[in-house]
Design an enzyme around this catalytic site. Structure first.
Site, short mmCIF file in Angstrom:
data_model
loop_
_atom_site.label_atom_id
_atom_site.label_comp_id
_atom_site.label_asym_id
_atom_site.label_seq_id
_atom_site.Cartn_x
_atom_site.Cartn_y
_atom_site.Cartn_z
N HIS A 268 0.87 -1.19 0.00
CA HIS A 268 0.00 0.00 0.00
C HIS A 268 0.90 1.23 0.00
O HIS A 268 1.68 1.42 -0.93
CB HIS A 268 -0.92 -0.12 1.21
N HIS A 307 -2.33 -1.77 -9.84
CA HIS A 307 -3.26 -1.13 -8.92
C HIS A 307 -4.56 -1.92 -8.92
O HIS A 307 -4.96 -2.43 -9.97
CB HIS A 307 -3.51 0.32 -9.36
N ASP A 363 2.95 5.70 -6.71
CA ASP A 363 4.20 5.54 -5.97
C ASP A 363 5.43 5.39 -6.86
O ASP A 363 6.56 5.42 -6.36
CB ASP A 363 4.11 4.30 -5.07
N1 ACO Z 1 4.75 -6.70 -10.56
C1 ACO Z 1 4.61 -7.89 -11.20
N2 ACO Z 1 3.41 -8.52 -11.36
C2 ACO Z 1 2.34 -7.92 -10.82
C3 ACO Z 1 2.43 -6.69 -10.15
C4 ACO Z 1 3.69 -6.07 -10.03
N3 ACO Z 1 3.83 -4.90 -9.40
N4 ACO Z 1 1.20 -6.32 -9.72
C5 ACO Z 1 0.36 -7.29 -10.11
N5 ACO Z 1 1.05 -8.27 -10.79
C6 ACO Z 1 0.49 -9.44 -11.45
C7 ACO Z 1 0.02 -10.48 -10.43
O1 ACO Z 1 1.05 -11.40 -10.13
C8 ACO Z 1 -1.13 -11.10 -11.16
O2 ACO Z 1 -0.63 -11.98 -12.15
P1 ACO Z 1 -1.41 -13.38 -12.47
O3 ACO Z 1 -2.80 -12.97 -12.86
O4 ACO Z 1 -0.62 -13.98 -13.55
O5 ACO Z 1 -1.36 -14.14 -11.17
C9 ACO Z 1 -1.78 -9.94 -11.93
O6 ACO Z 1 -0.70 -9.02 -12.12
C10 ACO Z 1 -2.91 -9.27 -11.20
O7 ACO Z 1 -2.45 -8.80 -9.95
P2 ACO Z 1 -3.22 -8.90 -8.58
O8 ACO Z 1 -2.25 -9.27 -7.50
O9 ACO Z 1 -4.44 -9.74 -8.75
O10 ACO Z 1 -3.68 -7.42 -8.40
P3 ACO Z 1 -4.23 -6.79 -7.05
O11 ACO Z 1 -5.29 -5.83 -7.47
O12 ACO Z 1 -4.60 -7.82 -6.06
O13 ACO Z 1 -2.97 -6.02 -6.47
C11 ACO Z 1 -1.37 -4.38 -6.04
C12 ACO Z 1 -2.73 -4.68 -6.64
C13 ACO Z 1 -1.29 -4.87 -4.58
C14 ACO Z 1 -1.16 -2.86 -6.02
C15 ACO Z 1 -0.27 -5.08 -6.90
O14 ACO Z 1 -0.34 -4.61 -8.23
C16 ACO Z 1 1.13 -4.88 -6.34
O15 ACO Z 1 1.56 -5.64 -5.46
N6 ACO Z 1 1.87 -3.84 -6.84
C17 ACO Z 1 3.19 -3.56 -6.34
C18 ACO Z 1 3.09 -2.78 -5.03
C19 ACO Z 1 2.63 -1.36 -5.24
O16 ACO Z 1 3.15 -0.64 -6.10
N7 ACO Z 1 1.68 -0.92 -4.40
C20 ACO Z 1 1.18 0.44 -4.42
C21 ACO Z 1 -0.21 0.49 -4.91
S1 ACO Z 1 -0.77 2.16 -4.97
C22 ACO Z 1 -1.12 2.50 -3.36
O17 ACO Z 1 -1.47 1.65 -2.56
C23 ACO Z 1 -1.02 3.89 -2.94
#
Ligand code: ACO
Length: 437
Positions: A268, A307, A363
């Site tokens: 987050h 996101h 971010d």
């Molecule tokens: N890098 C690589 N792969 C990713 C990333 C990433 N940053 N984010 C998502 N994916 C992939 C997942 O592995 C998944 O792949 P799959 O379908 O083959 O299993 C697919 O993309 C969908 O991702 P989910 O995890 O289902 O997406 P979710 O909505 O649950 O998660 C989140 C969103 C937590 C922000 C995620 O994208 C992440 O961890 N990002 C990196 C951390 C980050 O930047 N957080 C800040 C968010 S903005 C904020 O909170 C202010």
């Protein structure tokens, strides 16, 4: 003829039910009438992480994740970033519309005169180890405000409530700056009512021995924009925590501490710090392709990408990317920007990221700017929590005024052991572990 209803047939019983559709939703409680027999509890929906559950109606922030649209109270984020400042935007979020000149002056004055901290909070900050994470100090100090203002528990008293709103918005900036100064071993700089909210924050953070510290106007403007962009983002993890805690009618400082704790997680608000660690680890543009391969092999996350709601470019990332150059004019170029730009270029042309709709989020670039401004890396999430306080409180107020809200209490599907008898310790056999802990 079309009707705003949903017809459900329960194939277990053959019975059919018609439930109303309002604002594109059905009421989860309407499912409860669907039972196999009189003893049955009734149907529930299962939605871990609330990916498809609306827990409130809200008038605060509109997001269209597919189109990359973000609006506060109807105003596009691009216009606010261009023309407003943080304190005015905070007023907009809290009170529903942009203030008149008189309202703005009164609001600025009220916030300004509440920026001082009780010396108990100063002492509390001093008790933490020099290397304590500033976010942990921030959370503790915000929670401690409740010890000084016990009337904050009277959440239905409008005058007392207003006072806590002003105090919270005003004091989080001072707590944040004092936290940073404590970590660095520098004396605290007290608030200066001759400066704007953001200018005063910069002074509390950075003033050393100079008699007349004046914040650089370009950096003050850039931080205003960053604060505007971070002020609210509807029902994310932290805001949900604020609403859940607030639903028990806990005082707002306890709820704010809980929301801040949720924000602290690396998935987050702590992602901005993780982005910088990642960029530093990559170290050079030539290492970017190897890092992308690592992400695709699922050995790393591309921090600052992806996101829950944006399946398009996060509009906040676009604005931040633009102000980076203005900041670098003053601070000098942060070489990590080149690695970030290359990561973005490769990721946005790679099918792994395209097919998953993974774009830079807020971010991805904010940490690079904060670092150029000489903000300590561990402060990045605190810099997020300062403006998000306005959003959190706006949601708290909306919750308190919403007659449909009750104490928050989701349901579970119990899949544990059936009733079993207690076994004396000497008769117990080691069993296979349950769960992943
Ligand atoms: N890098 C690589 N792969 C990713 C990333 C990433 N940053 N984010 C998502 N994916 C992939 C997942 O592995 C998944 O792949 P799959 O379908 O083959 O299993 C697919 O993309 C969908 O991702 P989910 O995890 O289902 O997406 P979710 O909505 O649950 O998660 C989140 C969103 C937590 C922000 C995620 O994208 C992440 O961890 N990002 C990196 C951390 C980050 O930047 N957080 C800040 C968010 S903005 C904020 O909170 C202010």
């Amino acid at each position: 003829m079309s009707k705003d209803t949903l017809t459900i047939t329960d194939n277990r019983t053959g019975k059919t039910y018609e439930v109303p559709i309002t604002h594109g939703t059905i009421k989860a409680l309407d499912l409860r009438q669907i039972k196999t027999d009189a003893e049955d509890f009734g149907l529930m929906s299962y939605d871990p992480a609330f990916t498809n559950t609306a827990s409130t109606k809200s008038n605060i922030t509109f997001i269209d994740g597919d189109k990359g649209i973000l609006r506060y109270r109807g105003y596009p984020i691009e216009q606010l970033a261009e023309r407003s400042n943080y304190l005015e935007t905070a007023y907009l979020l809290l009170y529903g519309d942009l203030p008149t000149q008189e309202q703005l002056a009164a609001w600025e004055h009220e916030v300004q005169i509440h920026t001082l901290l009780h010396s108990n909070i100063e002492q509390l900050i001093h008790t933490f180890r020099y290397d304590a994470h500033p976010m942990s100090i921030f959370i503790s100090a915000v929670a401690s405000l409740a010890t000084l203002y016990p009337e904050a528990r009277q959440v239905t008293d409008l005058d007392k409530r207003h006072l806590q709103i002003v105090r919270a918005v005003a004091k989080v900036a001072t707590i944040a700056a004092f936290t940073a100064r404590h970590n660095q071993g520098f004396p605290f700089n007290y608030p200066d009512d001759g400066l704007s909210y953001v200018g005063n924050f910069l002074k509390m953070m950075f003033k050393m021995t100079e008699t007349h510290y004046q914040p650089n106007p370009v950096l003050e403007r850039a931080l205003n924009v960053l604060f505007i962009l971070h002020a609210d983002h509807e029902l994310n993890c932290g805001t949900n925590a604020m609403r859940v805690i607030g639903s028990s009618q806990a005082d707002p400082y306890s709820a704010l501490a809980g929301a801040s704790a949720a924000l602290y997680g690396p998935l987050h608000g702590n992602a901005n710090e993780e982005v910088l660690r990642m960029l530093a680890e990559i170290g050079d543009i030539k290492n970017v392709p190897a890092f992308i391969d690592k992400v695709k092999r699922r050995e790393a996350l591309l921090m600052g990408f992806g996101h829950r709601v944006y399946k398009n470019y996060d509009p906040r990332a676009r604005i931040i990317k633009k102000i980076a150059d203005e900041v670098f004019e003053v601070t000098g170029r942060n070489r990590l920007i080149d690695i970030a730009l290359e990561l973005e270029r490769i990721a946005l042309s790679d099918d792994f990221f395209i097919s998953r709709k993974l774009y830079p989020n807020v971010d991805f670039y904010s940490g690079i700017i904060y670092q150029a401004m000489k903000m300590p890396m561990a402060m990045f999430t605190v810099l997020f929590a300062i403006p998000r306080t306005a959003g959190w409180i706006s949601h708290w107020l909306e919750l308190l005024c919403d007659s449909e809200q009750k104490i928050s209490r989701p349901r579970q599907i119990y899949l544990g052991p059936e009733c079993r008898d207690y076994v004396p310790v000497e008769e117990r056999q080691e069993r296979e572990k349950v769960g992943c802990w």
